[in-house]
Design a protein around this motif. Structure first.
Motif, PDB file in Angstrom:
ATOM      1  N   VAL A  73     -37.194  54.446   7.837  1.00  0.00           N
ATOM      2  CA  VAL A  73     -38.491  53.763   7.717  1.00  0.00           C
ATOM      3  C   VAL A  73     -39.008  53.708   6.278  1.00  0.00           C
ATOM      4  N   LYS A  74     -38.317  54.307   5.346  1.00  0.00           N
ATOM      5  CA  LYS A  74     -38.847  54.401   3.975  1.00  0.00           C
ATOM      6  C   LYS A  74     -39.093  53.025   3.361  1.00  0.00           C
ATOM      7  N   ASN A  75     -38.159  52.091   3.532  1.00  0.00           N
ATOM      8  CA  ASN A  75     -38.349  50.755   2.954  1.00  0.00           C
ATOM      9  C   ASN A  75     -39.584  50.068   3.536  1.00  0.00           C
ATOM     10  N   ILE A  76     -39.800  50.230   4.850  1.00  0.00           N
ATOM     11  CA  ILE A  76     -40.976  49.640   5.487  1.00  0.00           C
ATOM     12  C   ILE A  76     -42.248  50.283   4.947  1.00  0.00           C
ATOM     13  N   LEU A  77     -42.236  51.605   4.803  1.00  0.00           N
ATOM     14  CA  LEU A  77     -43.416  52.304   4.275  1.00  0.00           C
ATOM     15  C   LEU A  77     -43.734  51.853   2.857  1.00  0.00           C
ATOM     16  N   GLU A  78     -42.704  51.587   2.068  1.00  0.00           N
ATOM     17  CA  GLU A  78     -42.929  51.105   0.695  1.00  0.00           C
ATOM     18  C   GLU A  78     -43.613  49.741   0.703  1.00  0.00           C
ATOM     19  N   GLU A  79     -43.195  48.852   1.616  1.00  0.00           N
ATOM     20  CA  GLU A  79     -43.825  47.532   1.717  1.00  0.00           C
ATOM     21  C   GLU A  79     -45.277  47.657   2.176  1.00  0.00           C
ATOM     22  N   ILE A  80     -45.506  48.531   3.149  1.00  0.00           N
ATOM     23  CA  ILE A  80     -46.875  48.728   3.636  1.00  0.00           C
ATOM     24  C   ILE A  80     -47.740  49.322   2.528  1.00  0.00           C
ATOM     25  N   GLN A  81     -47.178  50.275   1.808  1.00  0.00           N
ATOM     26  CA  GLN A  81     -47.911  50.924   0.725  1.00  0.00           C
ATOM     27  C   GLN A  81     -48.285  49.922  -0.367  1.00  0.00           C
ATOM     28  N   ASP A  82     -47.350  49.043  -0.708  1.00  0.00           N
ATOM     29  CA  ASP A  82     -47.583  48.049  -1.767  1.00  0.00           C
ATOM     30  C   ASP A  82     -48.234  46.772  -1.236  1.00  0.00           C
ATOM     31  N   GLN A  83     -48.537  46.725   0.068  1.00  0.00           N
ATOM     32  CA  GLN A  83     -49.183  45.567   0.700  1.00  0.00           C
ATOM     33  C   GLN A  83     -48.361  44.283   0.540  1.00  0.00           C
ATOM     34  N   LYS A  84     -47.039  44.413   0.692  1.00  0.00           N
ATOM     35  CA  LYS A  84     -46.156  43.252   0.621  1.00  0.00           C
ATOM     36  C   LYS A  84     -45.933  42.669   2.018  1.00  0.00           C
ATOM     37  N   ASN A  85     -45.782  41.349   2.059  1.00  0.00           N
ATOM     38  CA  ASN A  85     -45.539  40.654   3.326  1.00  0.00           C
ATOM     39  C   ASN A  85     -46.600  41.014   4.372  1.00  0.00           C
ATOM     40  N   MET A  86     -47.857  40.946   3.934  1.00  0.00           N
ATOM     41  CA  MET A  86     -48.981  41.310   4.788  1.00  0.00           C
ATOM     42  C   MET A  86     -49.892  40.104   5.017  1.00  0.00           C
ATOM     43  N   ILE A  87     -50.782  40.236   6.011  1.00  0.00           N
ATOM     44  CA  ILE A  87     -51.738  39.185   6.337  1.00  0.00           C
ATOM     45  C   ILE A  87     -53.044  39.840   6.770  1.00  0.00           C
ATOM     46  N   LYS A  88     -54.170  39.178   6.478  1.00  0.00           N
ATOM     47  CA  LYS A  88     -55.455  39.690   6.942  1.00  0.00           C
ATOM     48  C   LYS A  88     -55.496  39.641   8.461  1.00  0.00           C
ATOM     49  N   ILE A  89     -56.037  40.674   9.039  1.00  0.00           N
ATOM     50  CA  ILE A  89     -56.035  40.740  10.500  1.00  0.00           C
ATOM     51  C   ILE A  89     -56.812  39.581  11.110  1.00  0.00           C
ATOM     52  N   ASN A  90     -57.878  39.122  10.446  1.00  0.00           N
ATOM     53  CA  ASN A  90     -58.670  37.996  10.968  1.00  0.00           C
ATOM     54  C   ASN A  90     -57.954  36.655  10.834  1.00  0.00           C
ATOM     55  N   ASP A  91     -56.887  36.627  10.068  1.00  0.00           N
ATOM     56  CA  ASP A  91     -56.088  35.402   9.929  1.00  0.00           C
ATOM     57  C   ASP A  91     -54.804  35.468  10.761  1.00  0.00           C
ATOM     58  N   SER A  92     -54.646  36.550  11.512  1.00  0.00           N
ATOM     59  CA  SER A  92     -53.418  36.762  12.279  1.00  0.00           C
ATOM     60  C   SER A  92     -53.644  36.438  13.756  1.00  0.00           C
ATOM     61  N   LYS A  93     -52.580  36.570  14.544  1.00  0.00           N
ATOM     62  CA  LYS A  93     -52.677  36.352  15.986  1.00  0.00           C
ATOM     63  C   LYS A  93     -53.446  37.476  16.676  1.00  0.00           C
ATOM     64  N   PHE A  94     -53.823  38.512  15.906  1.00  0.00           N
ATOM     65  CA  PHE A  94     -54.579  39.640  16.456  1.00  0.00           C
ATOM     66  C   PHE A  94     -56.064  39.548  16.101  1.00  0.00           C
ATOM     67  N   GLU A  95     -56.523  38.349  15.762  1.00  0.00           N
ATOM     68  CA  GLU A  95     -57.917  38.169  15.360  1.00  0.00           C
ATOM     69  C   GLU A  95     -58.880  38.660  16.447  1.00  0.00           C
ATOM     70  N   HIS A  96     -58.536  38.415  17.702  1.00  0.00           N
ATOM     71  CA  HIS A  96     -59.438  38.771  18.805  1.00  0.00           C
ATOM     72  C   HIS A  96     -59.684  40.278  18.876  1.00  0.00           C
ATOM     73  N   ILE A  97     -58.642  41.058  18.699  1.00  0.00           N
ATOM     74  CA  ILE A  97     -58.777  42.509  18.825  1.00  0.00           C
ATOM     75  C   ILE A  97     -59.652  43.087  17.715  1.00  0.00           C
ATOM     76  N   ALA A  98     -59.681  42.422  16.569  1.00  0.00           N
ATOM     77  CA  ALA A  98     -60.485  42.909  15.448  1.00  0.00           C
ATOM     78  C   ALA A  98     -61.969  42.900  15.769  1.00  0.00           C
TER      79      ALA A  98
END
Length: 464
Positions: free
Chosen positions: A160-185
């Motif tokens: 999982v280290k590569n994934i954690l690095e992307e999450i840490q650096d905010q790479k390949n990310m999207i705002k939750i309100n702009d995602s398919k999970f907008e409703h849950i927010a």
């Protein structure tokens, strides 16, 4: 006096405005969070709503939280001195290409020195690389810098280290309100969960946990106009289902088994309705076979009759009763004269078979005759268990130990569209005054293995 009251009222109003404004601001900030583009499942913990609900419970029922420790959950977590900033909402996600039970999240660090102490002493992690730590079994991983920490938990021991690095650096990310999970927010529920097929919500109030879920239905074709047999409202446990099993599920579960309750047997005979009812405790007479020596010192068989307390259980099926009878006879498992089913097939209790007019009754009561009249309902599935009666009628210590806190569980399901159902459940506690989450944590705190001691001990009486 009037001037004093006006000033007091103005101060109270300002405090309320500040209070609600503060929490609203925290929610807005929390919902600016970024999540990975490949997020498949999202869990949301609404920390602020939990704080408010539990705080109100403390104010309304202070006597329920007895003992010297009157701190709320927020203060208890702060006592851990994690060094982390606790946001209004905590989001946990699973990702495409990773196992379904591999979870990720990202949090901000408020005090890096405190966080380092917490990580090394409380979490007991092992340093693998600079700023990357794991548990001894590699199921928990952590990557951090001075301001943020990314975490992963997996039971598959994935890389999982590569994934954690992307999450840490905010790479390949999207705002939750702009995602398919907008409703849950925008949900105010305490816990919520969403994926492509399911939206679930859980709330903890005083003496009650409410759960609801809208999900894709791959198992049952609900009856267009559901009906059910009227069951005894005082039953220890009851259930009914009015719907057909989907053909794809039958094919997937097709096995060969001599048991009456195997999937193959059930799917073969079940048509579109079943119910179950456990009403009370009854006495059954068992025949115990023993051996003794006669006057000639020969070993002879001796039968002893023994009374035994068992549940009064009845299972009703809409089924081809003749086909079920023939099936049981073909296995040599049915005594036609008494209707008794062989104990080799059902070993725990003496169970009797009765069939007529497309209905099958299996009961621990010989000669039982159910009322087959049905009532209409919006729900195609219903389940209820009375824990007080269940504990009283069973002698299993684990049940009494872990379920003694609860009063009743009720679950309902209805159709809300093609291949979609809504499931609703309510879990009631015996103590209706203390918050359900606190009671739940107290009930299972010794049953969960955890490396963290959250010190959530709160002495809550079972009843007033």
């Amino acid at each position: 006096m009037k001037k004093f009251l006006k000033i007091t009222a103005a101060i109270v109003i300002l405090l309320l405005v500040f209070y609600f404004g503060f929490f609203k601001y925290r929610q807005i900030q929390a919902n600016k969070i970024l999540i990975p583009l490949t997020t498949e499942t999202l869990f949301k913990i609404n920390v602020d709503e939990l704080y408010k609900t539990i705080a109100v419970s403390y104010i309304k029922h202070p006597g329920q939280y007895s003992g010297g420790d009157k701190k709320g959950i927020k203060e208890k977590i702060a006592d851990l001195n994690t060094g982390l900033t606790i946001p209004a909402n905590i989001y946990i996600y699973t990702l495409k290409g990773k196992a379904e039970n591999t979870f990720f999240t990202r949090l901000e660090i408020a005090d890096s020195l405190a966080f380092n102490r917490f990580m090394l002493k409380k979490l007991a992690l092992i340093k693998k690389e600079a700023h990357f730590f794991q548990s001894a079994d590699s199921t928990f991983s952590l990557l951090f810098n001075k301001t943020t920490v990314s975490l992963a938990f997996t039971t598959k021991k994935e890389l999982v280290k590569n994934i954690l690095e992307e999450i840490q650096d905010q790479k390949n990310m999207i705002k939750i309100n702009d995602s398919k999970f907008e409703h849950i927010a925008n949900l105010s529920d305490h816990l919520s969960f969403q994926n492509a097929e399911n939206l679930s919500k859980i709330n903890f109030t005083d003496g009650k946990i409410d759960f609801s879920s809208e999900l894709v239905n791959r198992w049952i074709e609900p009856a267009a106009e559901p009906k059910h047999r009227i069951l005894n409202p005082e039953s220890t446990m009851s259930m009914w289902l009015n719907g057909k099993i989907k053909s794809d599920l039958i094919k997937k579960n097709h096995t060969v088994s001599p048991s009456l309750f195997s999937k193959d047997s059930f799917f073969r005979f079940y048509k579109d309705y079943a119910d179950f009812e456990w009403t009370k405790t009854i006495t059954q007479v068992d025949t115990i076979v023993g051996y003794e020596y006669n006057d000639d010192f020969e070993q002879v068989e001796k039968k002893i009759l023994q009374d035994r307390k068992i549940p009064s259980i009845a299972i009703n099926l809409s089924a081809d009763d003749k086909a079920v009878s023939d099936y049981l006879q073909s296995l040599g498992a049915l005594d036609q004269s008494t209707g008794k089913i062989s104990s080799l097939m059902i070993p725990l209790y003496q169970v009797y078979f009765k069939g007529n007019n497309g209905n099958v009754l299996l009961s621990t009561v010989q000669g039982a005759k159910p009322d087959l009249k049905r009532a209409s309902s919006d729900d195609f599935f219903y389940f209820k268990v009375d824990f007080k009666k269940l504990i009283k009628q069973t002698s299993i210590p684990l049940i009494a130990d872990k379920l003694g806190t609860f009063n009743q569980l009720e679950i309902k399901a209805k159709s809300i569209g093609k291949d979609k159902i809504k499931l609703e459940s309510e879990l009631l506690f015996l103590n209706g005054d203390a918050n359900a989450l606190i009671q739940l944590l107290n009930t299972f705190k010794n049953g969960f293995n955890s490396s963290l001691d959250f010190n959530l001990s709160v002495d809550i009486p079972a009843s007033k």
